[in-house]
Design a protein around this motif. Structure first.
Motif, PDB file in Angstrom:
ATOM      1  N   THR A  27       0.839  -1.203   0.000  1.00 26.27           N
ATOM      2  CA  THR A  27       0.000   0.000   0.000  1.00 26.27           C
ATOM      3  C   THR A  27       0.873   1.252   0.000  1.00 26.27           C
ATOM      4  OG1 THR A  27      -1.773  -1.136   1.198  1.00 26.27           O
ATOM      5  CG2 THR A  27      -1.797   1.258   1.244  1.00 26.27           C
ATOM      6  N   SER A  28       1.948   1.215   0.777  1.00 30.72           N
ATOM      7  CA  SER A  28       2.886   2.341   0.815  1.00 30.72           C
ATOM      8  C   SER A  28       3.604   2.510  -0.518  1.00 30.72           C
ATOM      9  CB  SER A  28       3.920   2.128   1.926  1.00 30.72           C
ATOM     10  OG  SER A  28       3.295   1.988   3.185  1.00 30.72           O
ATOM     11  N   VAL A  29       3.979   1.382  -1.128  1.00 32.02           N
ATOM     12  CA  VAL A  29       4.709   1.435  -2.393  1.00 32.02           C
ATOM     13  C   VAL A  29       3.860   2.071  -3.481  1.00 32.02           C
ATOM     14  CG1 VAL A  29       5.656   0.029  -4.264  1.00 32.02           C
ATOM     15  CG2 VAL A  29       6.271  -0.475  -1.902  1.00 32.02           C
ATOM     16  N   TYR A  30       2.590   1.667  -3.590  1.00 33.47           N
ATOM     17  CA  TYR A  30       1.792   2.247  -4.667  1.00 33.47           C
ATOM     18  C   TYR A  30       1.463   3.712  -4.388  1.00 33.47           C
ATOM     19  CZ  TYR A  30      -3.025   1.911  -2.642  1.00 33.47           C
ATOM     20  OH  TYR A  30      -4.180   2.067  -1.894  1.00 33.47           O
ATOM     21  N   GLY A  31       1.480   4.113  -3.110  1.00 39.09           N
ATOM     22  CA  GLY A  31       1.365   5.542  -2.803  1.00 39.09           C
ATOM     23  C   GLY A  31       2.595   6.304  -3.256  1.00 39.09           C
ATOM     24  N   VAL A  32       3.761   5.655  -3.126  1.00 38.37           N
ATOM     25  CA  VAL A  32       5.028   6.255  -3.553  1.00 38.37           C
ATOM     26  C   VAL A  32       5.059   6.419  -5.073  1.00 38.37           C
ATOM     27  CG1 VAL A  32       7.516   5.814  -3.730  1.00 38.37           C
ATOM     28  CG2 VAL A  32       6.333   5.442  -1.561  1.00 38.37           C
ATOM     29  N   VAL A  33       4.436   5.497  -5.797  1.00 40.93           N
ATOM     30  CA  VAL A  33       4.427   5.562  -7.257  1.00 40.93           C
ATOM     31  C   VAL A  33       3.799   6.870  -7.735  1.00 40.93           C
ATOM     32  CG1 VAL A  33       3.452   4.509  -9.344  1.00 40.93           C
ATOM     33  CG2 VAL A  33       4.480   3.080  -7.579  1.00 40.93           C
ATOM     34  N   ASP A  34       2.734   7.304  -7.057  1.00 44.84           N
ATOM     35  CA  ASP A  34       2.137   8.617  -7.364  1.00 44.84           C
ATOM     36  C   ASP A  34       3.204   9.704  -7.338  1.00 44.84           C
ATOM     37  OD1 ASP A  34      -0.472   8.111  -7.912  1.00 44.84           O
ATOM     38  OD2 ASP A  34      -1.301   9.045  -6.127  1.00 44.84           O
ATOM     39  N   GLY A  35       3.980   9.704  -6.249  1.00 46.39           N
ATOM     40  CA  GLY A  35       5.025  10.713  -6.097  1.00 46.39           C
ATOM     41  C   GLY A  35       6.089  10.604  -7.167  1.00 46.39           C
ATOM     42  N   LEU A  36       6.457   9.369  -7.527  1.00 46.54           N
ATOM     43  CA  LEU A  36       7.469   9.173  -8.557  1.00 46.54           C
ATOM     44  C   LEU A  36       7.033   9.746  -9.894  1.00 46.54           C
ATOM     45  CD1 LEU A  36       8.645   5.501  -7.822  1.00 46.54           C
ATOM     46  CD2 LEU A  36       9.992   7.581  -7.599  1.00 46.54           C
ATOM     47  N   PHE A  37       5.816   9.448 -10.301  1.00 48.45           N
ATOM     48  CA  PHE A  37       5.321   9.949 -11.579  1.00 48.45           C
ATOM     49  C   PHE A  37       5.189  11.473 -11.571  1.00 48.45           C
ATOM     50  CE2 PHE A  37       4.061   5.571 -12.559  1.00 48.45           C
ATOM     51  CZ  PHE A  37       4.291   5.529 -13.919  1.00 48.45           C
ATOM     52  N   VAL A  38       4.638  12.009 -10.492  1.00 49.22           N
ATOM     53  CA  VAL A  38       4.445  13.459 -10.421  1.00 49.22           C
ATOM     54  C   VAL A  38       5.788  14.176 -10.412  1.00 49.22           C
ATOM     55  CG1 VAL A  38       3.598  15.366  -9.006  1.00 49.22           C
ATOM     56  CG2 VAL A  38       2.202  13.317  -9.282  1.00 49.22           C
ATOM     57  N   SER A  39       6.730  13.692  -9.604  1.00 49.39           N
ATOM     58  CA  SER A  39       8.034  14.348  -9.482  1.00 49.39           C
ATOM     59  C   SER A  39       8.834  14.278 -10.779  1.00 49.39           C
ATOM     60  CB  SER A  39       8.832  13.720  -8.342  1.00 49.39           C
ATOM     61  OG  SER A  39      10.096  14.323  -8.214  1.00 49.39           O
ATOM     62  N   ASN A  40       8.877  13.101 -11.396  1.00 47.00           N
ATOM     63  CA  ASN A  40       9.747  12.903 -12.558  1.00 47.00           C
ATOM     64  C   ASN A  40       9.118  13.336 -13.875  1.00 47.00           C
ATOM     65  OD1 ASN A  40      12.342  11.368 -11.681  1.00 47.00           O
ATOM     66  ND2 ASN A  40      10.705  10.354 -10.546  1.00 47.00           N
ATOM     67  N   ILE A  41       7.786  13.387 -13.953  1.00 44.26           N
ATOM     68  CA  ILE A  41       7.130  13.730 -15.216  1.00 44.26           C
ATOM     69  C   ILE A  41       6.509  15.125 -15.171  1.00 44.26           C
ATOM     70  CG2 ILE A  41       5.294  13.087 -16.835  1.00 44.26           C
ATOM     71  CD1 ILE A  41       5.791  10.169 -16.041  1.00 44.26           C
ATOM     72  N   VAL A  42       5.756  15.414 -14.119  1.00 42.70           N
ATOM     73  CA  VAL A  42       5.086  16.721 -14.031  1.00 42.70           C
ATOM     74  C   VAL A  42       6.048  17.787 -13.510  1.00 42.70           C
ATOM     75  CG1 VAL A  42       3.043  17.947 -13.203  1.00 42.70           C
ATOM     76  CG2 VAL A  42       2.946  15.476 -13.544  1.00 42.70           C
ATOM     77  N   GLY A  43       6.941  17.419 -12.548  1.00 50.85           N
ATOM     78  CA  GLY A  43       7.930  18.369 -12.059  1.00 50.85           C
ATOM     79  C   GLY A  43       7.902  18.536 -10.551  1.00 50.85           C
ATOM     80  N   SER A  44       8.961  19.140 -10.024  1.00 43.59           N
ATOM     81  CA  SER A  44       9.101  19.281  -8.576  1.00 43.59           C
ATOM     82  C   SER A  44       8.061  20.230  -7.976  1.00 43.59           C
ATOM     83  CB  SER A  44      10.511  19.763  -8.216  1.00 43.59           C
ATOM     84  OG  SER A  44      10.785  21.014  -8.820  1.00 43.59           O
ATOM     85  N   GLU A  45       7.607  21.234  -8.746  1.00 42.39           N
ATOM     86  CA  GLU A  45       6.612  22.167  -8.214  1.00 42.39           C
ATOM     87  C   GLU A  45       5.282  21.452  -7.971  1.00 42.39           C
ATOM     88  OE1 GLU A  45       4.604  26.573  -9.119  1.00 42.39           O
ATOM     89  OE2 GLU A  45       5.939  25.650 -10.587  1.00 42.39           O
ATOM     90  N   ALA A  46       4.879  20.623  -8.936  1.00 37.03           N
ATOM     91  CA  ALA A  46       3.648  19.848  -8.766  1.00 37.03           C
ATOM     92  C   ALA A  46       3.788  18.863  -7.602  1.00 37.03           C
ATOM     93  CB  ALA A  46       3.320  19.092 -10.057  1.00 37.03           C
ATOM     94  N   PHE A  47       4.974  18.262  -7.473  1.00 37.21           N
ATOM     95  CA  PHE A  47       5.232  17.333  -6.377  1.00 37.21           C
ATOM     96  C   PHE A  47       5.137  18.047  -5.030  1.00 37.21           C
ATOM     97  CE2 PHE A  47       8.435  14.611  -3.969  1.00 37.21           C
ATOM     98  CZ  PHE A  47       7.546  13.564  -3.773  1.00 37.21           C
TER      99      PHE A  47
END
Length: 393
Positions: A27-47
């Motif tokens: 459950t924690s890992v798939y929550g982290v995946v959200d952060g990975l996609f947002v940080s690496n694709i959308v950007g640090s501001e969105a993260f």
């Protein structure tokens, strides 16, 4: 299948709790995946925006965890006393109560989401990012609360493996939809929230369908009515877990406010990564505590004092050994963990690596603290449990 009434050796204890531990970690890992996609694709501001609004969402979601932990202690104790019919009435009543409470809280959150975002330190475009992510997830808040609640009740139902299966289905759904909505369709933070919301719907509906029909577990949804006394007992007993989540969220909010002031949104990003990494490591402790709690509650209701002492001693030994391993892993792999999120920014990577190394020292003792609180919750002693949880935070 291992039943609650059995004597638990180390082997049985590990076998019974490992699905719940795996469930919490996943459950924690798939929550982290959200952060990975947002940080690496959308950007640090969105993260940063996601991490600013997340504590407020977790505060609301903690009500589901409260009902799940407090209610599972009450229900398992009632089963241990030999009254399965009353246990099912309590179980059903608490699920219906949670549905009503979650809808009310979601409506309030949606109504004031922009004001909440500004209160947490968002300014300008950041308010829009926080509001978009928060409003979308609040629409699925009832499912998120039910998913949290059922994690505990599936263990009471002697179906920890099913709980793991539900988490796997939820996690895989979230990961696939994150890829589609964020990477393929370019929906940004709205896509991340939508993917999470859909996965939470699945996490809530699978247990509902299981408990609504005839099944081989001790629990099923039956006709009942809302009774104030058991609801208050559940909320009081589970308040320690809710207090922990709320106070942790408040601490996160205060950190974020100061980080915006002194380190900018990069500071919020670094702290957010610490929390994401912490979810995985602490998830091990939470998973064990949730998994062992119904066993404790059952034997408490049955008056098996020797078994309770045995469970307490074995748990302390297992958690102490786990603490050493987790702390060492966090220290050794701190740079790699930071690089997963912000490998594209050396300055931010170095800041985050140092922060993870410092924060990892807390893993040495936090497992004992989390278990101690859960132990008293399982004994239906909400006051001592709440004191332990509150003092930790």
């Amino acid at each position: 299948m291992i039943q609650l009434l059995e004597h638990f050796t180390y082997k049985k204890l590990i076998r019974f709790t490992i699905p719940t531990v795996a469930m919490m970690i996943f459950t924690s890992v798939y929550g982290v995946v959200d952060g990975l996609f947002v940080s690496n694709i959308v950007g640090s501001e969105a993260f940063a925006g996601v991490n600013l609004i997340m504590p407020a969402l977790m505060m609301l979601g903690s009500v589901g965890f409260m009902v799940g932990t407090g209610g599972s202690a009450l229900v398992s104790k009632t089963i241990g006393e030999g009254n399965k019919k009353l246990a099912n009435r309590y179980f059903s009543m608490l699920i219906y109560f949670l549905v009503i409470a979650s809808i009310v809280l979601a409506a309030i959150g949606i109504l004031f989401i922009r004001q909440i975002s500004e209160l947490l330190g968002a300014k300008g475009e950041m308010v829009d990012i926080c509001s978009t992510y928060g409003r979308t997830l609040l629409c699925s808040l009832p499912f998120f609360m039910l998913q949290n609640c059922f994690q505990s009740f599936l263990v009471v139902a002697e179906k920890p493996a099913m709980g793991l299966g539900v988490s796997l289905a939820v996690g895989l759904t979230n990961m696939v939809l994150d890829f589609l909505f964020i990477y393929v369709f370019g929906l940004g933070v709205f896509g991340a929230a939508l993917a999470t919301g859909i996965s939470q719907f699945i996490g809530a509906m699978i247990p509902i369908f299981y408990f609504a029909r005839k099944n081989k577990s001790p629990l099923k949804l039956v006709k009942t009515k809302l009774e104030l006394k058991p609801i208050l007992k559940t909320c009081t007993n589970g308040s320690s877990e809710m207090v922990t989540n709320i106070s942790m969220s408040l601490v996160n909010m205060l950190y974020n406010l100061q980080l915006v002031k002194y380190a900018g949104y990069d500071g919020v990003v670094a702290y957010g990564i610490i929390m994401y990494v912490g979810f995985i490591f602490v998830g091990t402790y939470l998973g064990y505590s949730v998994g062992v709690a119904p066993i404790i509650g059952y034997h408490y209701g049955a008056g098996n004092t020797d078994e309770l002492k045995s469970l307490f001693k074995k748990s302390l030994i297992l958690l102490s050994a786990t603490a050493v391993i987790l702390t060492a892993c966090a220290e050794i792999f701190s740079s790699a963990l930071a690089g997963i999120f912000v490998g594209y920014n050396k300055e931010l990577h170095d800041m985050t690596t140092n922060a993870i190394c410092l924060f990892a020292l807390s893993y040495i003792i936090s497992g004992i603290n989390i278990f101690a609180s859960a132990f008293f919750t399982a004994l239906n002693n909400g006051l001592v449990s709440a004191i332990i949880s509150f003092l930790r935070t």
